[in-house]
Scaffold this motif. Structure first.
Motif, PDB file in Angstrom:
ATOM      1  N   GLN A   7       0.451 -21.596  50.961  1.00 58.77           N
ATOM      2  CA  GLN A   7      -0.045 -22.160  50.145  1.00 58.77           C
ATOM      3  C   GLN A   7      -1.657 -21.751  49.587  1.00 58.77           C
ATOM      4  O   GLN A   7      -2.108 -21.664  48.487  1.00 58.77           O
ATOM      5  N   ILE A  10      -1.478 -18.574  47.509  1.00 60.23           N
ATOM      6  CA  ILE A  10      -0.976 -18.882  46.267  1.00 60.23           C
ATOM      7  C   ILE A  10      -2.200 -19.226  45.515  1.00 60.23           C
ATOM      8  O   ILE A  10      -2.744 -18.750  44.524  1.00 60.23           O
ATOM      9  N   ALA A  62      -2.046 -26.229  43.948  1.00 56.78           N
ATOM     10  CA  ALA A  62      -1.312 -25.087  45.031  1.00 56.78           C
ATOM     11  C   ALA A  62      -1.993 -25.317  46.272  1.00 56.78           C
ATOM     12  O   ALA A  62      -0.983 -25.376  47.431  1.00 56.78           O
ATOM     13  N   THR A  63      -3.158 -25.505  46.584  1.00 55.31           N
ATOM     14  CA  THR A  63      -3.699 -25.398  47.809  1.00 55.31           C
ATOM     15  C   THR A  63      -3.554 -26.757  48.648  1.00 55.31           C
ATOM     16  O   THR A  63      -3.247 -26.976  49.973  1.00 55.31           O
ATOM     17  N   PHE A  72       8.488 -24.324  46.821  1.00 59.72           N
ATOM     18  CA  PHE A  72       8.615 -22.811  46.755  1.00 59.72           C
ATOM     19  C   PHE A  72       9.588 -22.227  45.758  1.00 59.72           C
ATOM     20  O   PHE A  72       9.291 -21.353  45.102  1.00 59.72           O
ATOM     21  N   TYR A  75       8.582 -23.207  42.094  1.00 61.17           N
ATOM     22  CA  TYR A  75       7.469 -22.344  41.661  1.00 61.17           C
ATOM     23  C   TYR A  75       7.585 -21.082  41.467  1.00 61.17           C
ATOM     24  O   TYR A  75       7.252 -20.098  40.618  1.00 61.17           O
ATOM     25  N   GLY A  76       8.552 -20.308  42.245  1.00 55.91           N
ATOM     26  CA  GLY A  76       8.819 -18.928  42.183  1.00 55.91           C
ATOM     27  C   GLY A  76       9.598 -18.700  41.100  1.00 55.91           C
ATOM     28  O   GLY A  76       9.609 -17.829  40.161  1.00 55.91           O
ATOM     29  N   LEU A  79       7.650 -18.548  37.817  1.00 50.64           N
ATOM     30  CA  LEU A  79       6.643 -17.402  37.829  1.00 50.64           C
ATOM     31  C   LEU A  79       7.398 -16.314  36.774  1.00 50.64           C
ATOM     32  O   LEU A  79       6.801 -15.548  36.109  1.00 50.64           O
ATOM     33  N   ASN A 107       0.711 -12.618  39.961  1.00 48.63           N
ATOM     34  CA  ASN A 107       2.088 -13.249  39.887  1.00 48.63           C
ATOM     35  C   ASN A 107       2.898 -12.788  40.873  1.00 48.63           C
ATOM     36  O   ASN A 107       3.687 -13.531  41.447  1.00 48.63           O
ATOM     37  N   MET A 110       1.924 -14.074  44.208  1.00 47.37           N
ATOM     38  CA  MET A 110       2.507 -15.460  44.638  1.00 47.37           C
ATOM     39  C   MET A 110       4.119 -15.658  44.577  1.00 47.37           C
ATOM     40  O   MET A 110       4.495 -16.426  45.210  1.00 47.37           O
ATOM     41  N   LEU A 113       4.966 -14.634  48.113  1.00 43.37           N
ATOM     42  CA  LEU A 113       4.562 -15.704  48.990  1.00 43.37           C
ATOM     43  C   LEU A 113       5.679 -17.120  48.749  1.00 43.37           C
ATOM     44  O   LEU A 113       5.867 -17.727  49.654  1.00 43.37           O
ATOM     45  N   CYS A 114       5.954 -17.372  47.428  1.00 41.27           N
ATOM     46  CA  CYS A 114       6.983 -18.381  47.343  1.00 41.27           C
ATOM     47  C   CYS A 114       8.233 -17.993  48.186  1.00 41.27           C
ATOM     48  O   CYS A 114       8.783 -18.684  48.760  1.00 41.27           O
TER      49      CYS A 114
END
Length: 129
Positions: A7, A10, A62-63, A72, A75-76, A79, A107, A110, A113-114
């Motif tokens: 997070q 992201i 996000a944090t 996750f 969010y992915g 994107l 993007n 992120m 990361l997702c």
């Protein structure tokens, strides 16, 4: 790596790119927009600064939110349309310079990361829903 670290990763994309747009909107305009789209009117730096402020706010969410496996994933998926946007306005109907692809890189980071967060949060690994 924990979900919290992911997070932070992201959020950092939002903080870096959004912070740049918030603090130095004219720099973003000059470096990422083709000359035909640099209108020279006061509204453009205002709009880019607002965009940056929204991105920083998204970075805070996000944090500091609690991401689950579903977060996750959602969010992915959310994107994905942004890649089409970046491609279209860089190559099909150009608005952005090649440096404007920093957004696509952010993007992609992120999204990766997702994927990691989603895998890390799998039920088999003791992750959340």
């Amino acid at each position: 790596m924990t979900a919290r670290h992911i997070q932070w990763g992201i959020g950092s994309v939002f903080f870096i790119l959004g912070g740049w747009a918030l603090i130095a909107p004219q720099s973003v305009i000059d470096l990422t927009l083709l000359p035909a789209y640099r209108t020279g009117t006061p509204i453009l730096p205002f709009v880019v600064g607002c965009f940056g402020a929204q991105a920083v706010l998204s970075g805070l969410f996000a944090t500091f939110s609690h991401f689950t496996r579903a977060t996750f994933l959602a969010y992915g998926i959310a994107l994905l349309p942004f890649f089409g946007f970046n491609w279209w306005f860089t190559f099909v109907d150009p608005v952005f310079t090649m440096l404007g692809l920093l957004d696509a890189i952010g993007n992609a980071v992120m999204l990766a990361l997702c994927v990691v967060g989603w895998r890390l949060s799998s039920p088999a690994r003791g992750g959340g829903s």
